[in-house]
Motif scaffolding. Sequence first.
Motif, mmCIF file in Angstrom:
data_model
loop_
_atom_site.group_PDB
_atom_site.id
_atom_site.type_symbol
_atom_site.label_atom_id
_atom_site.label_comp_id
_atom_site.label_asym_id
_atom_site.label_seq_id
_atom_site.Cartn_x
_atom_site.Cartn_y
_atom_site.Cartn_z
ATOM 1 N N TYR A 266 0.754 -1.235 0.101
ATOM 2 C CA TYR A 266 0.002 -0.025 0.038
ATOM 3 C C TYR A 266 0.838 1.309 -0.126
ATOM 4 N N TYR A 267 1.822 1.334 -0.705
ATOM 5 C CA TYR A 267 2.664 2.552 -0.592
ATOM 6 C C TYR A 267 2.187 3.653 -1.388
ATOM 7 N N GLY A 268 2.083 4.759 -0.522
ATOM 8 C CA GLY A 268 1.355 5.926 -0.995
ATOM 9 C C GLY A 268 -0.022 5.864 -0.232
ATOM 10 N N GLN A 271 -6.343 2.469 -1.810
ATOM 11 C CA GLN A 271 -7.354 3.414 -2.465
ATOM 12 C C GLN A 271 -8.531 3.212 -1.213
ATOM 13 N N TRP A 272 -8.818 2.206 -0.752
ATOM 14 C CA TRP A 272 -9.701 1.860 0.177
ATOM 15 C C TRP A 272 -9.373 1.990 1.488
ATOM 16 N N TYR A 273 -8.423 1.198 1.785
ATOM 17 C CA TYR A 273 -7.819 1.087 3.417
ATOM 18 C C TYR A 273 -6.295 0.751 2.880
ATOM 19 N N SER A 274 -5.704 0.974 4.145
ATOM 20 C CA SER A 274 -4.154 0.588 4.105
ATOM 21 C C SER A 274 -4.095 -0.479 5.468
ATOM 22 N N LEU A 275 -3.349 -1.275 4.999
ATOM 23 C CA LEU A 275 -2.827 -2.379 6.427
ATOM 24 C C LEU A 275 -1.299 -2.326 6.400
ATOM 25 N N ASP A 276 -1.034 -2.192 7.824
ATOM 26 C CA ASP A 276 0.418 -2.253 8.016
ATOM 27 C C ASP A 276 0.775 -3.699 8.304
ATOM 28 N N LEU A 277 0.937 -4.443 7.263
ATOM 29 C CA LEU A 277 1.421 -5.817 7.236
ATOM 30 C C LEU A 277 2.735 -6.158 7.663
ATOM 31 N N ASP A 278 2.987 -7.054 8.591
ATOM 32 C CA ASP A 278 4.261 -7.498 9.157
ATOM 33 C C ASP A 278 4.663 -8.697 8.121
ATOM 34 N N TYR A 279 5.348 -8.483 6.773
ATOM 35 C CA TYR A 279 5.459 -9.531 5.950
ATOM 36 C C TYR A 279 6.626 -10.750 6.314
ATOM 37 N N GLN A 280 7.451 -10.133 7.266
ATOM 38 C CA GLN A 280 8.287 -11.076 7.956
ATOM 39 C C GLN A 280 7.432 -12.247 8.690
#
Length: 329
Positions: A266-268, A271-280
């Motif tokens: 979700y860089y930037g 469009q509808w929401y952003s999630l701060d996902l921990d991909y590690q």
Amino acid sequence: MINSRRGFLGLASTLPLIPLAQAVGAESDSRSPLATENLGPRKTHPIILSTYSLWRFRNEEFRDFDRCLDVADEMGFDGVELLLYQLDQNELLSHSKLMSYKRRALSLGLPLIGMSTHQGFVTPDPELRKQNIDRTIGQIELAYQLGIPTMRVNTGRWGTSKDFDALMANRGVEPPLDGYTDEDGFPWVIDALEQCVAVAEKCGIVLGLENHWGLGLTPEGILRIIDAVDSPWLQITADTGNFLEDPYERLDKIAARSILVQAKTYYGGGQWYSLDLDYQRIGQILQKHDYRGFISLEFEGMEDYRTAIPKSLELLRQAFPRVKTNATP
């Protein structure tokens, strides 16, 4: 003289096996390309680009699938997932045009891995369900023509939201039609997918039911359908961005049945929401369940794709190392 295939195979079974290194004269030569330190599984999962990351239902320049292939090649992806909606009807009706995509992908060394489709089985109207079954079967046959091994499918939804923006504002939750409940919808979806799976098996296409919206909103809903159909040709497409609450716990519940993982960034801002996902953390969940397959980037932010997609690719390469296991494929 060996005069039959059976005779040749019988003779071959009696011959001594020669170690590969000895056969090529590389017994102890560390300079050999077959030296043991160079063998073993690749270091990361293959990362592919979903064309949704480029088209996004709004960037008309990226309706051109050839251009999407060029971007995936230039940015260093390992393959491509096609969002079928972006192809117009004339392309779908032109066999030669479709085959040209297959030829171009081959020339770029970019396998076509997945195809994301849309259908809706959550309706009390049997004729409408039949239309969606026929549509999905046609999509399976299209994936077969293109040599694509897995296809994303959805349950569909009730359609009681004003539009998709309203659905997203309500966190993907949608009330059923008057007089119905979600319990009414599950048998419709299960019956429809059983009919689709019969064709998928003949074509060698693994369907991946996504944790999307509708009856696929929860892990329990997805697994209920998968378990009821009970076919290796219906598994799960796990989308990291579609569990808006408790994403890690929910992804953990579906990881063991997942055939493809779609990873959202979700860089930037989304469009509808952003999630701060921990991909590690997500990578560790997949490792725990011995997920061995592809990771498909679905960029859904507002930043320019020319900077956001390379950053996304680097993020996913770091987060998804492919760890050697002793599991049986």
